[in-house]
Design a protein around this motif. Structure first.
Motif, PDB file in Angstrom:
ATOM      1  N   ILE A 155       0.865  -1.173   0.000  1.00  0.00           N
ATOM      2  CA  ILE A 155       0.000   0.000   0.000  1.00  0.00           C
ATOM      3  C   ILE A 155       0.904   1.225   0.000  1.00  0.00           C
ATOM      4  O   ILE A 155       1.781   1.361   0.860  1.00  0.00           O
ATOM      5  N   ILE A 156       0.703   2.096  -0.983  1.00  0.00           N
ATOM      6  CA  ILE A 156       1.541   3.302  -1.093  1.00  0.00           C
ATOM      7  C   ILE A 156       0.652   4.546  -1.085  1.00  0.00           C
ATOM      8  O   ILE A 156      -0.524   4.491  -1.409  1.00  0.00           O
ATOM      9  N   ARG A 157       1.249   5.662  -0.709  1.00  0.00           N
ATOM     10  CA  ARG A 157       0.527   6.948  -0.681  1.00  0.00           C
ATOM     11  C   ARG A 157       0.929   7.744  -1.910  1.00  0.00           C
ATOM     12  O   ARG A 157       2.110   7.933  -2.198  1.00  0.00           O
ATOM     13  N   LEU A 158      -0.075   8.195  -2.655  1.00  0.00           N
ATOM     14  CA  LEU A 158       0.141   9.030  -3.832  1.00  0.00           C
ATOM     15  C   LEU A 158      -0.594  10.346  -3.649  1.00  0.00           C
ATOM     16  O   LEU A 158      -1.476  10.467  -2.799  1.00  0.00           O
ATOM     17  N   GLU A 159      -0.236  11.338  -4.455  1.00  0.00           N
ATOM     18  CA  GLU A 159      -0.929  12.631  -4.439  1.00  0.00           C
ATOM     19  C   GLU A 159      -1.396  12.950  -5.849  1.00  0.00           C
ATOM     20  O   GLU A 159      -0.690  12.691  -6.823  1.00  0.00           O
ATOM     21  N   ASP A 160      -2.600  13.533  -5.936  1.00  0.00           N
ATOM     22  CA  ASP A 160      -3.070  13.969  -7.251  1.00  0.00           C
ATOM     23  C   ASP A 160      -2.506  15.359  -7.549  1.00  0.00           C
ATOM     24  O   ASP A 160      -1.728  15.919  -6.775  1.00  0.00           O
ATOM     25  N   ILE A 220      -3.771  16.454  -3.053  1.00  0.00           N
ATOM     26  CA  ILE A 220      -4.588  15.627  -2.148  1.00  0.00           C
ATOM     27  C   ILE A 220      -4.032  14.210  -2.172  1.00  0.00           C
ATOM     28  O   ILE A 220      -3.860  13.598  -3.234  1.00  0.00           O
ATOM     29  N   GLY A 221      -3.740  13.693  -0.992  1.00  0.00           N
ATOM     30  CA  GLY A 221      -3.156  12.365  -0.876  1.00  0.00           C
ATOM     31  C   GLY A 221      -4.212  11.274  -0.816  1.00  0.00           C
ATOM     32  O   GLY A 221      -5.301  11.464  -0.295  1.00  0.00           O
ATOM     33  N   TYR A 222      -3.852  10.144  -1.356  1.00  0.00           N
ATOM     34  CA  TYR A 222      -4.715   8.962  -1.280  1.00  0.00           C
ATOM     35  C   TYR A 222      -3.822   7.721  -1.283  1.00  0.00           C
ATOM     36  O   TYR A 222      -2.651   7.773  -1.651  1.00  0.00           O
ATOM     37  N   TYR A 223      -4.381   6.621  -0.843  1.00  0.00           N
ATOM     38  CA  TYR A 223      -3.643   5.363  -0.757  1.00  0.00           C
ATOM     39  C   TYR A 223      -4.150   4.397  -1.816  1.00  0.00           C
ATOM     40  O   TYR A 223      -5.349   4.350  -2.113  1.00  0.00           O
ATOM     41  N   THR A 224      -3.242   3.643  -2.380  1.00  0.00           N
ATOM     42  CA  THR A 224      -3.586   2.631  -3.372  1.00  0.00           C
ATOM     43  C   THR A 224      -2.677   1.423  -3.206  1.00  0.00           C
ATOM     44  O   THR A 224      -1.628   1.507  -2.561  1.00  0.00           O
TER      45      THR A 224
END
Length: 189
Positions: free
Chosen positions: A118-123, A127-131
């Motif tokens: 599971i990694i944290r990305l930003e758009d 805004i951060g989200y996990y995928t």
């Protein structure tokens, strides 16, 4: 009575020596792991070459596509999914009989499969989200095994093997422990 006992013992030793010489003349063996196929849905095939004396060498190839392991991986119960192994090995027979003996083995393992984290990305708005991200891994392990092998009809092999090794180079993604557990059926020629 002593003569009869001595005669039976002598006959037993001669038949064992004859069986050992027949088996010792056969230098190659192919095996399939029945336990891995039934329990883990893993195809495991081995080739072994015997030398004069107590040493032999060979390799084992494993391919896995278990629906249970795939489901556990997809549902997040495990973060790595082993897919293949290539295991070269060297064995030493611990018993003097060629038809039934214990052995010790040193092996290497080139192995690989899928890894999920599971990694944290930003758009673009910050805004951060996990995928979940899936990648491939490969690693190399060293280990040891102990086993017992017996022959029937001078060619049919039955082997039980238990061993463990440790991955060395990609510990963040690969499994910590490589196991070599099997119940193999084979043919020596």
């Amino acid at each position: 009575m002593k003569k009869l006992f001595s005669l039976v013992l002598l006959f037993s030793l001669l038949s064992q020596a004859q069986q050992n010489s027949v088996i010792a003349g056969k230098k190659n063996e192919f095996r399939a792991d029945v336990l891995s196929a039934v329990v883990y849905s893993k195809a495991s095939l081995s080739y072994e070459r015997f030398f004069d004396g107590d040493f032999s060498t060979g390799f084992n190839i494993n391919f896995s596509n278990s629906s249970k392991l795939n489901d556990d991986f997809d549902n997040g119960y495990r973060n790595n999914l082993p897919k293949f192994e290539f295991n070269p090995y060297v064995r030493y027979a611990l018993s003097k009989s060629k038809s039934r003996y214990y052995f010790a083995e040193l092996f290497g393992s080139y192995n690989g499969g899928d890894y999920k984290e599971i990694i944290r990305l930003e758009d673009e708005n910050g805004i951060g989200y996990y995928t979940t991200q899936k990648t491939k891994y490969t690693d190399f392990a060293l280990g040891g095994s102990l086993g017992y092998k017996m022959y029937f009809k001078d060619s049919i092999a039955l082997e039980f093997l238990v061993g463990f090794g440790s991955n060395l180079t990609n510990k963040a993604k690969s499994p910590d422990v490589i196991s070599r557990v099997g119940l193999n059926l084979g043919y020596r020629f």
